[in-house]
Structures are given as C-alpha cells and as structure tokens.
Design a protein around this motif. Structure first.
Motif, PDB file in Angstrom:
ATOM      1  N   ILE A 162      39.090  40.522  43.400  1.00  0.00           N
ATOM      2  CA  ILE A 162      38.409  41.713  43.911  1.00  0.00           C
ATOM      3  C   ILE A 162      38.909  42.934  43.148  1.00  0.00           C
ATOM      4  O   ILE A 162      38.121  43.772  42.699  1.00  0.00           O
ATOM      5  N   PHE A 163      40.223  43.027  42.978  1.00  0.00           N
ATOM      6  CA  PHE A 163      40.783  44.155  42.228  1.00  0.00           C
ATOM      7  C   PHE A 163      40.366  44.117  40.762  1.00  0.00           C
ATOM      8  O   PHE A 163      40.059  45.154  40.168  1.00  0.00           O
ATOM      9  N   ILE A 164      40.359  42.941  40.150  1.00  0.00           N
ATOM     10  CA  ILE A 164      39.910  42.823  38.760  1.00  0.00           C
ATOM     11  C   ILE A 164      38.439  43.243  38.662  1.00  0.00           C
ATOM     12  O   ILE A 164      38.051  43.976  37.753  1.00  0.00           O
ATOM     13  N   GLY A 165      37.620  42.791  39.607  1.00  0.00           N
ATOM     14  CA  GLY A 165      36.200  43.142  39.616  1.00  0.00           C
ATOM     15  C   GLY A 165      35.972  44.642  39.745  1.00  0.00           C
ATOM     16  O   GLY A 165      35.128  45.217  39.045  1.00  0.00           O
ATOM     17  N   VAL A 166      36.733  45.284  40.610  1.00  0.00           N
ATOM     18  CA  VAL A 166      36.606  46.739  40.758  1.00  0.00           C
ATOM     19  C   VAL A 166      37.022  47.432  39.466  1.00  0.00           C
ATOM     20  O   VAL A 166      36.371  48.391  39.017  1.00  0.00           O
TER      21      VAL A 166
END
Length: 181
Positions: free
Chosen positions: A147-151
């Motif tokens: 999720i953090f990588i995607g953001v």
C-alpha cells in the motif's frame, strides 16, 4: 512494524545470521521503485537487465547474511520468479490506463499474495521449522508494505505528469508567441 510487535522485532536479524523484515522490505521497495523508474525512463534492455541483476544481487547478499549451505541458483531462481511476477503486476496495474482508479488496491493485494507465497517458499528452501508466522501474517505485512509502495508510485506518477503538462503548456505558449510574429 505494525504486525511485528515492536521496532526491535521489526529490525532484528537473528544475531546477524538472517534478514530482518525491515531489510527485506527496504530491498523490495527499492526493487519495485527501480522497475517503475526503469519502465518510465530507461530503454527496455536496461529494464531487463535490472530485472535480472537485482534478484541476483539480492540472492548473493542473502547468502552472505544467512550463512547456511544454500544453492545460489535456487535462491536466484526464487528471487527472479518473484521479481518477474511482481513486475507483471506493476506493469499491468500501474501502467494500465483502464485500472487507474483501483490500481493501488489491485497492486497491493496481488503483490501481497505473491510475497506471502515467496516467504513460504523461502522458509521451505531454508529448511526452517514451521515458525510462529503464518501465511496471513506474511500477507498482512506485505499488504501494508505494498500500500505504501503504491502510494509512493502514484505520487511519483502525479509529479511526473504535472511536470509534463507544464512543459507542454509552456511549449504551446511559445509556439503561439512565435506565430504572432
């Protein structure tokens, strides 16, 4: 850190004989970022080189850290397959025009599933006894990570897109000014 219990557990690498979750997640974030950058800015041959070189480098580093008898070929192959599947997920979610509204969700869930399977295979390759971590633990940790990588990728794409739009509007204004003369 959310599922590890504490910062110490998250960064603990078993007395220098293993890899901590923090190290693994940093390496994985770097790999995904390098692939996203390579896809956007580098020639295809260089991107292919990154897809092969980084898993090989990570395999060598893992061998040095594990200090156990392990086949570099098997470790490299596991890293390569995981990296290739993660690349496919990245390619067909973040760089797809049709999935733009739900790409972070699809990317995160699919990548977390792949990483959960990777962890299970890695533990069996290392001949680790069934530990305290279950597939759900691996999946939830990986889900938060992706999720953090995607953001982060979404923000990078937004910044690049805004820069391109500004440059394009500047070029249009300059062309209009040239036409006035």
């Amino acid at each position: 850190m959310l599922f590890s219990g504490s910062f110490i557990d998250f960064t603990d690498n078993s007395g220098g004989r293993g890899i901590s979750q923090a190290e693994l997640y940093f390496a994985l974030s770097f790999f995904i970022g390098a692939l996203a950058f390579g896809y956007s800015c580098l020639p295809k041959n260089v991107l292919l080189g990154l897809q092969i070189f980084i898993p090989l480098l990570y395999g060598l580093l893992m061998l040095l850290r594990f200090k156990v008898e392990l086949s570099l070929f098997l470790l490299f192959l596991l890293n390569l397959v995981c990296g290739f599947v993660l690349w496919l997920i990245l390619r067909y979610t973040y760089f797809s025009k049709t999935l733009i509204t739900i790409r972070t969700l699809i990317f995160s869930v699919a990548s977390a599933l792949v990483l959960g399977v990777y962890f299970k295979l890695l533990m069996s390759l290392l001949k680790q006894a069934k530990g305290a971590n279950t597939f759900m633990d691996y999946f939830l940790n990986a889900l938060v990570l992706f999720i953090f990588i995607g953001v982060g990728i979404s923000l990078a794409i937004l910044i690049i897109t805004r820069k391109d739009i500004k440059e394009e509007s500047k070029n249009l204004r300059e062309d209009e000014e040239d036409d006035d003369f």
